[in-house]
Design a protein around this motif. Structure first.
Motif, PDB file in Angstrom:
ATOM      1  N   SER A 270       0.714  -1.235   0.060  1.00  8.99           N
ATOM      2  CA  SER A 270       0.081   0.163  -0.066  1.00  8.99           C
ATOM      3  C   SER A 270       0.707   1.443  -0.069  1.00  8.99           C
ATOM      4  O   SER A 270       0.433   2.369  -0.705  1.00  8.99           O
ATOM      5  CB  SER A 270      -0.908   0.025   1.132  1.00  8.99           C
ATOM      6  OG  SER A 270      -1.658   1.065   1.114  1.00  8.99           O
ATOM      7  N   ASP A 271       2.015   1.372   0.669  1.00  8.33           N
ATOM      8  CA  ASP A 271       2.962   2.361   0.771  1.00  8.33           C
ATOM      9  C   ASP A 271       3.426   2.603  -0.418  1.00  8.33           C
ATOM     10  O   ASP A 271       3.637   3.834  -0.909  1.00  8.33           O
ATOM     11  CB  ASP A 271       4.134   2.180   1.769  1.00  8.33           C
ATOM     12  CG  ASP A 271       3.433   2.398   3.299  1.00  8.33           C
ATOM     13  OD1 ASP A 271       2.313   2.742   3.339  1.00  8.33           O
ATOM     14  OD2 ASP A 271       4.305   1.884   3.814  1.00  8.33           O
ATOM     15  N   GLY A 272       3.748   1.702  -1.378  1.00  8.26           N
ATOM     16  CA  GLY A 272       4.186   1.558  -2.510  1.00  8.26           C
ATOM     17  C   GLY A 272       3.209   2.352  -3.376  1.00  8.26           C
ATOM     18  O   GLY A 272       3.660   3.011  -4.531  1.00  8.26           O
ATOM     19  N   GLY A 273       2.051   1.793  -3.369  1.00 14.97           N
ATOM     20  CA  GLY A 273       1.108   2.441  -4.099  1.00 14.97           C
ATOM     21  C   GLY A 273       0.799   3.952  -3.937  1.00 14.97           C
ATOM     22  O   GLY A 273       0.590   4.790  -4.917  1.00 14.97           O
ATOM     23  N   VAL A 274       0.823   4.286  -2.694  1.00 17.91           N
ATOM     24  CA  VAL A 274       1.038   5.767  -2.349  1.00 17.91           C
ATOM     25  C   VAL A 274       2.098   6.652  -2.842  1.00 17.91           C
ATOM     26  O   VAL A 274       1.983   7.713  -3.614  1.00 17.91           O
ATOM     27  CB  VAL A 274       0.816   5.922  -0.625  1.00 17.91           C
ATOM     28  CG1 VAL A 274       0.975   7.334  -0.675  1.00 17.91           C
ATOM     29  CG2 VAL A 274      -0.563   5.234  -0.364  1.00 17.91           C
ATOM     30  N   ARG A 275       3.224   5.890  -2.843  1.00 15.74           N
ATOM     31  CA  ARG A 275       4.444   6.620  -3.254  1.00 15.74           C
ATOM     32  C   ARG A 275       4.285   6.817  -4.845  1.00 15.74           C
ATOM     33  O   ARG A 275       4.804   7.882  -5.416  1.00 15.74           O
ATOM     34  CB  ARG A 275       5.693   5.588  -3.181  1.00 15.74           C
ATOM     35  CG  ARG A 275       7.020   6.557  -3.467  1.00 15.74           C
ATOM     36  CD  ARG A 275       8.181   5.554  -3.279  1.00 15.74           C
ATOM     37  NE  ARG A 275       9.474   6.245  -3.625  1.00 15.74           N
ATOM     38  CZ  ARG A 275      10.479   5.592  -3.443  1.00 15.74           C
ATOM     39  NH1 ARG A 275      10.719   4.277  -2.984  1.00 15.74           N
ATOM     40  NH2 ARG A 275      11.670   6.206  -3.933  1.00 15.74           N
ATOM     41  N   SER A 276       3.458   5.814  -5.447  1.00 16.60           N
ATOM     42  CA  SER A 276       3.294   5.835  -6.851  1.00 16.60           C
ATOM     43  C   SER A 276       2.063   6.671  -7.309  1.00 16.60           C
ATOM     44  O   SER A 276       1.925   7.003  -8.617  1.00 16.60           O
ATOM     45  CB  SER A 276       3.135   4.314  -7.455  1.00 16.60           C
ATOM     46  OG  SER A 276       4.499   3.701  -7.323  1.00 16.60           O
ATOM     47  N   GLY A 277       1.388   7.254  -6.472  1.00 21.74           N
ATOM     48  CA  GLY A 277       0.350   8.387  -6.603  1.00 21.74           C
ATOM     49  C   GLY A 277      -0.945   7.813  -6.426  1.00 21.74           C
ATOM     50  O   GLY A 277      -1.876   8.664  -6.689  1.00 21.74           O
ATOM     51  N   LEU A 278      -1.298   6.620  -5.807  1.00 25.85           N
ATOM     52  CA  LEU A 278      -2.502   6.345  -5.664  1.00 25.85           C
ATOM     53  C   LEU A 278      -3.105   6.944  -3.971  1.00 25.85           C
ATOM     54  O   LEU A 278      -2.206   7.144  -3.117  1.00 25.85           O
ATOM     55  CB  LEU A 278      -2.763   4.723  -5.466  1.00 25.85           C
ATOM     56  CG  LEU A 278      -2.462   3.874  -6.981  1.00 25.85           C
ATOM     57  CD1 LEU A 278      -2.175   2.493  -6.903  1.00 25.85           C
ATOM     58  CD2 LEU A 278      -3.341   4.550  -7.808  1.00 25.85           C
ATOM     59  N   THR A 279      -4.109   6.827  -3.921  1.00 26.46           N
ATOM     60  CA  THR A 279      -4.696   7.202  -2.558  1.00 26.46           C
ATOM     61  C   THR A 279      -4.439   6.099  -1.656  1.00 26.46           C
ATOM     62  O   THR A 279      -4.231   4.799  -1.825  1.00 26.46           O
ATOM     63  CB  THR A 279      -6.103   7.788  -2.384  1.00 26.46           C
ATOM     64  OG1 THR A 279      -6.942   6.619  -2.649  1.00 26.46           O
ATOM     65  CG2 THR A 279      -6.341   8.664  -3.352  1.00 26.46           C
ATOM     66  N   ARG A 280      -4.366   6.250  -0.192  1.00 27.08           N
ATOM     67  CA  ARG A 280      -4.278   5.270   0.608  1.00 27.08           C
ATOM     68  C   ARG A 280      -5.443   4.148   0.648  1.00 27.08           C
ATOM     69  O   ARG A 280      -5.082   3.159   0.691  1.00 27.08           O
ATOM     70  CB  ARG A 280      -3.947   5.904   2.221  1.00 27.08           C
ATOM     71  CG  ARG A 280      -3.994   4.682   3.173  1.00 27.08           C
ATOM     72  CD  ARG A 280      -2.828   3.806   3.092  1.00 27.08           C
ATOM     73  NE  ARG A 280      -1.441   4.807   3.288  1.00 27.08           N
ATOM     74  CZ  ARG A 280      -0.474   4.307   3.324  1.00 27.08           C
ATOM     75  NH1 ARG A 280      -0.103   2.795   2.852  1.00 27.08           N
ATOM     76  NH2 ARG A 280       0.666   4.893   3.470  1.00 27.08           N
ATOM     77  N   GLN A 281      -6.480   4.873   0.389  1.00 29.59           N
ATOM     78  CA  GLN A 281      -7.690   3.689   0.343  1.00 29.59           C
ATOM     79  C   GLN A 281      -7.494   2.948  -0.724  1.00 29.59           C
ATOM     80  O   GLN A 281      -7.801   1.518  -0.571  1.00 29.59           O
ATOM     81  CB  GLN A 281      -9.227   4.649   0.438  1.00 29.59           C
ATOM     82  CG  GLN A 281     -10.203   4.112   0.679  1.00 29.59           C
ATOM     83  CD  GLN A 281     -11.631   4.742   0.371  1.00 29.59           C
ATOM     84  OE1 GLN A 281     -11.699   5.677  -0.091  1.00 29.59           O
ATOM     85  NE2 GLN A 281     -12.722   3.875   1.030  1.00 29.59           N
TER      86      GLN A 281
ATOM     87  N   LEU B  80      -6.505  -2.382  -3.004  1.00 32.51           N
ATOM     88  CA  LEU B  80      -5.731  -3.271  -4.047  1.00 32.51           C
ATOM     89  C   LEU B  80      -4.756  -4.215  -3.561  1.00 32.51           C
ATOM     90  O   LEU B  80      -4.722  -5.414  -4.144  1.00 32.51           O
ATOM     91  CB  LEU B  80      -5.098  -2.252  -5.402  1.00 32.51           C
ATOM     92  CG  LEU B  80      -6.179  -1.584  -6.036  1.00 32.51           C
ATOM     93  CD1 LEU B  80      -5.324  -0.327  -6.739  1.00 32.51           C
ATOM     94  CD2 LEU B  80      -6.999  -2.324  -7.092  1.00 32.51           C
ATOM     95  N   ALA B  81      -3.937  -3.673  -2.781  1.00 36.27           N
ATOM     96  CA  ALA B  81      -2.917  -4.628  -2.028  1.00 36.27           C
ATOM     97  C   ALA B  81      -3.671  -5.700  -1.364  1.00 36.27           C
ATOM     98  O   ALA B  81      -3.247  -6.973  -1.603  1.00 36.27           O
ATOM     99  CB  ALA B  81      -2.216  -3.596  -1.029  1.00 36.27           C
ATOM    100  N   ALA B  82      -4.693  -5.616  -0.779  1.00 39.28           N
ATOM    101  CA  ALA B  82      -5.250  -6.566   0.128  1.00 39.28           C
ATOM    102  C   ALA B  82      -5.900  -7.888  -0.677  1.00 39.28           C
ATOM    103  O   ALA B  82      -5.857  -8.939  -0.619  1.00 39.28           O
ATOM    104  CB  ALA B  82      -6.353  -6.153   0.975  1.00 39.28           C
ATOM    105  N   GLN B  83      -6.703  -7.315  -1.774  1.00 42.93           N
ATOM    106  CA  GLN B  83      -7.311  -7.817  -2.811  1.00 42.93           C
ATOM    107  C   GLN B  83      -6.109  -8.849  -3.514  1.00 42.93           C
ATOM    108  O   GLN B  83      -6.475 -10.131  -3.824  1.00 42.93           O
ATOM    109  CB  GLN B  83      -8.187  -7.387  -3.857  1.00 42.93           C
ATOM    110  CG  GLN B  83      -9.018  -8.335  -4.680  1.00 42.93           C
ATOM    111  CD  GLN B  83      -9.966  -9.233  -4.245  1.00 42.93           C
ATOM    112  OE1 GLN B  83     -10.521  -8.951  -3.176  1.00 42.93           O
ATOM    113  NE2 GLN B  83     -10.119 -10.121  -4.796  1.00 42.93           N
ATOM    114  N   THR B  84      -5.132  -8.269  -3.956  1.00 42.03           N
ATOM    115  CA  THR B  84      -4.026  -8.786  -4.637  1.00 42.03           C
ATOM    116  C   THR B  84      -3.633 -10.039  -3.901  1.00 42.03           C
ATOM    117  O   THR B  84      -3.268 -11.185  -4.499  1.00 42.03           O
ATOM    118  CB  THR B  84      -3.163  -7.944  -4.993  1.00 42.03           C
ATOM    119  OG1 THR B  84      -3.544  -6.974  -5.920  1.00 42.03           O
ATOM    120  CG2 THR B  84      -1.989  -8.615  -5.822  1.00 42.03           C
ATOM    121  N   VAL B  85      -3.342  -9.946  -2.556  1.00 41.31           N
ATOM    122  CA  VAL B  85      -2.689 -10.787  -1.567  1.00 41.31           C
ATOM    123  C   VAL B  85      -3.942 -12.107  -1.512  1.00 41.31           C
ATOM    124  O   VAL B  85      -3.571 -13.374  -1.962  1.00 41.31           O
ATOM    125  CB  VAL B  85      -2.607 -10.422  -0.253  1.00 41.31           C
ATOM    126  CG1 VAL B  85      -2.099 -11.487   0.684  1.00 41.31           C
ATOM    127  CG2 VAL B  85      -1.085  -9.472  -0.461  1.00 41.31           C
TER     128      VAL B  85
END
Length: 270
Positions: free
Chosen positions: A188-199, A204-209
Motif C-alpha cells: 500500500s505504501d508503494g501504491g501511495v508513493r506511486s500516486g494512488l490514494t491510501r484507500q 488493491l494490495a489486500a485483494q491482490t494478496v
C-alpha cells in the motif's frame, strides 16, 4: 452436528470467533455451549450476543461440558486448569488453543481419564479463514479427532501434524498473518508513493494478496510457476521482483518463520 456439550474456559475474542463459527455452521446449538471468563464484559458478550450458557466459574462450565476448549493466555493456562476441581475433568476431551503449552504439560494438570488435543488456529478465524493444525495425544480417539476437525473446519481449514511440528506451525501460520499484514501495508505504501490514494492502495494490495493465495490453493501449482506466469521478459513484474530480491525479501520471510519457530520452542520450555 455433534451431540456433545461444549465448554469454553476463557471467552476472549478468539473464543468468540470460534463459538460464532461453531454455532453459525450448525455444528452445535447455543444451548450446547457453556462458558466462563473472568471478565464481566466478555461473559455478557457470550450471553447476550451468542445466546450461550454463561456461568460464574470455570468449575461450572467444565462440569456441564463433554468437550472443553481452553482459550486462556498460555501463561495463565496451567493455573487456570488446576483451579478446576479434578473430578470435573474426568472423561473430558480437552482442546487447547494455547501456543507453546505441550500435551505433556496439559496432561499433568488433568486426571488420567481426560484426553488432550492441541490445535493451533490463527487470527483469520475471526473472518472464517483460519489455518489450524491439530496434534492429538495418544489417548485421544479417532472420534475425538473428528470432533475437533468438524468444529474447527467451520472457521477455516485444518491439517493434522505430530506435536513436534507445532512450533514450526506457530512460526508459519500462527505468526504468519502479521507478516502478511506487514506486506500489505508495504505494498500500500508503494501504491501511495506511486500516486494512488491510501484507500485505493490498501484495497488493491489486500485483494491482490487474497487472489494470489486463492490461486495457490485452487490450482495446486507451485508458487514459483504462478510467479513466472506473471513475469514477462524485460517487463514491469520482473523489475519489481528484482527489487525484492535485491532487498532480501525472500530471505527475510524465511528468517521470520524460523525466528518465530525458535522462539516458540523457547517458550515451550519455560
Amino acid at each position: 452436528m455433534i451431540q456433545d456439550q461444549l465448554g469454553f474456559v476463557g471467552a476472549g475474542q478468539m473464543a468468540e470467533a470460534l463459538a460464532k463459527g461453531f454455532i453459525g455452521s450448525g455444528v452445535v446449538t447455543p444451548s450446547q455451549v457453556h462458558a466462563y471468563d473472568i471478565s464481566d464484559a466478555r461473559r455478557q458478550v457470550f450471553s447476550s450476543v451468542l445466546g450461550v450458557n454463561v456461568y460464574g466459574s470455570n468449575d461450572e462450565a467444565v462440569k456441564k461440558s463433554d468437550v472443553v476448549v481452553l482459550a486462556v493466555k498460555p501463561q495463565y493456562l496451567t493455573s487456570t486448569m488446576k483451579s478446576v476441581k479434578p473430578e470435573f475433568w474426568n472423561g473430558k476431551l480437552v482442546v487447547s488453543i494455547a501456543a507453546g503449552v505441550t500435551i505433556s504439560t496439559l496432561k499433568s494438570c488433568l486426571p488420567e481419564t481426560a484426553r488432550v488435543v492441541r490445535i493451533m488456529p490463527n487470527t483469520p478465524c475471526l473472518v472464517g479463514e483460519s489455518a489450524s493444525a491439530i496434534a492429538a495425544s495418544k489417548e485421544a480417539t479417532k472420534e475425538d479427532h473428528e470432533i475437533v476437525q468438524s468444529l474447527f473446519e467451520t472457521v477455516g481449514m485444518t491439517i493434522t501434524v505430530e506435536e513436534s511440528y507445532l512450533d514450526a506451525v506457530t512460526g508459519l501460520s500462527g505468526s504468519g498473518p502479521a507478516y502478511v499484514f506487514l506486506m500489505i501495508e508495504a505494498l500500500s505504501d508503494g501504491g501511495v508513493r506511486s500516486g494512488l490514494t491510501r484507500q485505493v492502495s490498501t484495497k488493491l494490495a489486500a485483494q491482490t494478496v487474497m487472489g494470489a493465495a486463492k490461486m495457490v490453493l485452487e490450482t495446486g501449482k507451485h508458487p514459483g510457476e504462478l510467479k513466472d506466469m506473471v513475469t514477462s521478459p524485460a517487463g514491469t513484474t520482473i523489475a519489481g521482483v528484482t527489487a525484492l530480491e535485491d532487498h532480501g525479501a525472500r530471505a527475510a520471510f524465511i528468517d521470520a518463520v524460523y525466528k518465530a519457530y525458535s522462539r516458540s520452542k523457547e517458550l515451550s520450555k519455560l
